[in-house]
Write a protein that holds these residues in place. Structure first.
Motif, PDB file in Angstrom:
ATOM      1  N   ASN A  37      43.444 -17.980  77.981  1.00 43.36           N
ATOM      2  CA  ASN A  37      45.344 -18.171  77.913  1.00 43.36           C
ATOM      3  C   ASN A  37      46.618 -17.599  78.076  1.00 43.36           C
ATOM      4  O   ASN A  37      47.099 -17.856  78.432  1.00 43.36           O
ATOM      5  CB  ASN A  37      45.050 -18.480  76.264  1.00 43.36           C
ATOM      6  CG  ASN A  37      44.426 -19.515  75.876  1.00 43.36           C
ATOM      7  OD1 ASN A  37      44.825 -21.650  76.334  1.00 43.36           O
ATOM      8  ND2 ASN A  37      44.017 -20.165  74.723  1.00 43.36           N
ATOM      9  N   HIS A  91      45.799 -23.795  75.379  1.00 41.19           N
ATOM     10  CA  HIS A  91      47.178 -24.635  74.862  1.00 41.19           C
ATOM     11  C   HIS A  91      47.847 -24.862  75.630  1.00 41.19           C
ATOM     12  O   HIS A  91      47.811 -23.674  76.677  1.00 41.19           O
ATOM     13  CB  HIS A  91      47.638 -24.002  73.505  1.00 41.19           C
ATOM     14  CG  HIS A  91      47.662 -22.839  72.976  1.00 41.19           C
ATOM     15  ND1 HIS A  91      48.216 -21.941  74.911  1.00 41.19           N
ATOM     16  CD2 HIS A  91      46.444 -21.318  72.888  1.00 41.19           C
ATOM     17  CE1 HIS A  91      48.536 -20.780  74.540  1.00 41.19           C
ATOM     18  NE2 HIS A  91      47.257 -20.392  73.014  1.00 41.19           N
ATOM     19  N   LEU A  96      35.112 -25.628  75.345  1.00 39.76           N
ATOM     20  CA  LEU A  96      36.698 -23.994  75.196  1.00 39.76           C
ATOM     21  C   LEU A  96      37.753 -25.179  74.393  1.00 39.76           C
ATOM     22  O   LEU A  96      38.541 -24.967  74.067  1.00 39.76           O
ATOM     23  CB  LEU A  96      36.877 -23.471  76.317  1.00 39.76           C
ATOM     24  CG  LEU A  96      35.561 -22.756  76.592  1.00 39.76           C
ATOM     25  CD1 LEU A  96      35.859 -21.625  77.254  1.00 39.76           C
ATOM     26  CD2 LEU A  96      35.720 -21.545  74.545  1.00 39.76           C
ATOM     27  N   THR A 150      39.920 -24.785  72.097  1.00 38.61           N
ATOM     28  CA  THR A 150      41.037 -23.072  72.056  1.00 38.61           C
ATOM     29  C   THR A 150      42.780 -23.277  73.200  1.00 38.61           C
ATOM     30  O   THR A 150      42.790 -22.099  73.150  1.00 38.61           O
ATOM     31  CB  THR A 150      40.040 -22.077  72.112  1.00 38.61           C
ATOM     32  OG1 THR A 150      38.965 -22.128  73.554  1.00 38.61           O
ATOM     33  CG2 THR A 150      39.058 -22.232  71.109  1.00 38.61           C
ATOM     34  N   PRO A 175      33.129 -20.525  69.615  1.00 37.18           N
ATOM     35  CA  PRO A 175      33.300 -20.842  68.095  1.00 37.18           C
ATOM     36  C   PRO A 175      32.357 -20.450  67.155  1.00 37.18           C
ATOM     37  O   PRO A 175      30.825 -20.710  67.592  1.00 37.18           O
ATOM     38  CB  PRO A 175      32.849 -22.629  68.645  1.00 37.18           C
ATOM     39  CG  PRO A 175      33.708 -22.092  70.088  1.00 37.18           C
ATOM     40  CD  PRO A 175      32.352 -21.580  70.848  1.00 37.18           C
ATOM     41  N   ALA A 213      34.380 -14.589  71.415  1.00 37.59           N
ATOM     42  CA  ALA A 213      35.283 -16.246  71.288  1.00 37.59           C
ATOM     43  C   ALA A 213      34.488 -16.666  71.178  1.00 37.59           C
ATOM     44  O   ALA A 213      35.424 -17.862  71.128  1.00 37.59           O
ATOM     45  CB  ALA A 213      36.245 -16.029  72.806  1.00 37.59           C
ATOM     46  N   PRO A 260      36.783 -16.809  78.221  1.00 37.28           N
ATOM     47  CA  PRO A 260      37.311 -17.721  77.247  1.00 37.28           C
ATOM     48  C   PRO A 260      38.689 -16.896  76.538  1.00 37.28           C
ATOM     49  O   PRO A 260      39.317 -17.662  75.793  1.00 37.28           O
ATOM     50  CB  PRO A 260      36.505 -18.151  76.104  1.00 37.28           C
ATOM     51  CG  PRO A 260      35.065 -17.699  76.635  1.00 37.28           C
ATOM     52  CD  PRO A 260      35.375 -16.600  77.941  1.00 37.28           C
ATOM     53  N   ARG A 261      38.386 -15.937  75.932  1.00 33.53           N
ATOM     54  CA  ARG A 261      39.053 -14.468  75.250  1.00 33.53           C
ATOM     55  C   ARG A 261      40.862 -15.127  76.505  1.00 33.53           C
ATOM     56  O   ARG A 261      41.379 -15.107  75.722  1.00 33.53           O
ATOM     57  CB  ARG A 261      38.665 -13.628  75.124  1.00 33.53           C
ATOM     58  CG  ARG A 261      40.059 -13.225  74.405  1.00 33.53           C
ATOM     59  CD  ARG A 261      39.053 -12.021  73.582  1.00 33.53           C
ATOM     60  NE  ARG A 261      38.591 -12.222  72.030  1.00 33.53           N
ATOM     61  CZ  ARG A 261      38.175 -11.740  71.609  1.00 33.53           C
ATOM     62  NH1 ARG A 261      37.823  -9.385  71.590  1.00 33.53           N
ATOM     63  NH2 ARG A 261      37.455 -11.028  70.159  1.00 33.53           N
TER      64      ARG A 261
END
Lengths: 166, 197
Positions: free
Chosen positions: A33, B16, B11, B14, A90, A88, A29-30
């Motif tokens: 992106n 984008h 997820l 989070t 929530p 990461a 998850p971290r």
């Protein structure tokens, strides 16, 4: 230009979430992106050289998988992965996070090709034929990689684990 | 939905969309009192689209005629959008923009080049424009070329009327054409100091 490629923005609009999800599932998850961002930059650079406009989603997800692997090889596979998943997560809804943490830790522990195959198939929604192209192998081998991955996940997560929603 | 999807759904907040570097074509949607415009520049910053057509149609045309690397990047259109706003507000009479009508046919480019010489506040006719490019019998083809004008407002196809003085057509609709003609009539050079009649 003669191959009728759609405007790149259409790919972004249609598929950015699928790319981000696949990246997060492979890289954690971290890092997800960052991997997705790098995958899009690579895809944009290569886009005009495509010979046809078919299977663009599959093409994007393949680039995403390769980018995630490249990123992991660059940083080295570390035991920090699991810690990253924890960090990461929530803050809210802690009770809902536990099954996911186990899932991602189980996925992270899979051998690389099993991990890519099972995620391309179940997260990316690619058919075995398309997974095979992404991994430069055969559809039969893709099927084997996925079923081996599921067997490993059952061991790690309990016999009841099934990719289908319980 | 499968087990992975349900985990990933948690997820989603989070995740984008990517922020991509400047590429071959950048476009933006720009709402004006005349209607929604799609404006686009190429890598050199030349205006390659200013259109009332829907976003998808303009983006597809740019992908086909300029490059498939078409991205919605409004920041690259800041100057274009500011100039259009000034024009619509009546504080600007001409555009300080490089243009490239790449998606127009050679004939249409000839028509658009002749049209660019029709000054602010003036009008011409389809027939006069046809005559100006040496094709006096091609009024209808001139009308078609103007109808496909890839750079509306900036290349002023709204200044072209029928020979009988009626409006003819306009890609942005006749109310927009009427509004543009009224705007220019109200802001003619020198009129700022003219006494109200």
């Amino acid at each position: 230009m003669s191959v009728g490629l759609p405007p790149f923005q259409q790919l972004v609009d249609d598929h950015w979430r699928d790319v981000a999800r696949l990246a997060a599932s492979i890289a954690g998850p971290r890092e997800g992106n960052d991997v997705a961002q790098e995958a899009w930059v690579r895809a944009l650079a290569a886009y005009p050289t495509l010979a046809h406009a078919r299977n663009l989603r599959s093409w994007l997800l393949t680039i995403t998988a390769r980018t995630a692997i490249d990123a992991q090889r660059a940083t080295g596979r570390t035991a920090g992965r699991r810690a990253d998943v924890d960090a990461a997560a929530p803050v809210a809804a802690p009770s809902a996070e536990l099954p996911d943490e186990e899932l991602w830790a189980g996925v992270a522990a899979l051998p690389e090709r099993q991990r890519l195959a099972v995620l391309l198939h179940y997260v990316g929604g690619l058919a075995h034929r398309e997974v095979a192209v992404a991994l430069a192998t055969t559809p039969a081998a893709s099927r084997r990689l996925v079923s081996d991955a599921l067997a490993s996940l059952r061991v790690a997560l309990g016999d009841a684990f099934s990719p289908e929603v319980p | 939905m499968n087990r992975f999807d349900t985990a990933l759904a948690r997820l989603d907040a989070t995740l984008h969309p990517p922020a991509l570097p400047a590429s071959d074509v950048a476009y933006a949607l720009h709402d004006t009192s005349l209607g929604r415009l799609v404006v686009a520049v190429d890598a050199a910053g030349s205006l390659v689209a200013c259109s009332y057509d829907p976003e998808a149609q303009v983006a597809e045309r740019l992908a086909r005629t300029v490059s498939p690397r078409v991205l919605r990047q409004p920041a690259r259109l800041d100057d274009v959008r500011r100039q259009i706003d000034e024009y619509v507000a009546g504080t600007r009479r001409g555009f300080d923009l490089a243009t490239s009508a790449v998606s127009a046919t050679p004939f249409a480019r000839t028509v658009l080049a002749a049209l660019a010489r029709v000054p602010y506040g003036a009008t011409t006719t389809y027939h006069a424009l046809a005559t100006a490019i040496g094709a006096p019998r091609a009024s209808r083809a001139v009308g078609n070329a103007l109808g496909a004008n890839p750079l509306v407002i900036v290349v002023p196809c709204h200044r072209v009327l029928r020979g009988d003085g009626s409006l003819g057509g306009y890609a942005g609709g006749l109310p927009a054409k009427r509004a543009l003609l009224a705007l220019e009539a109200a802001h003619l050079p020198g009129d700022a100091l003219a006494a109200p009649r």
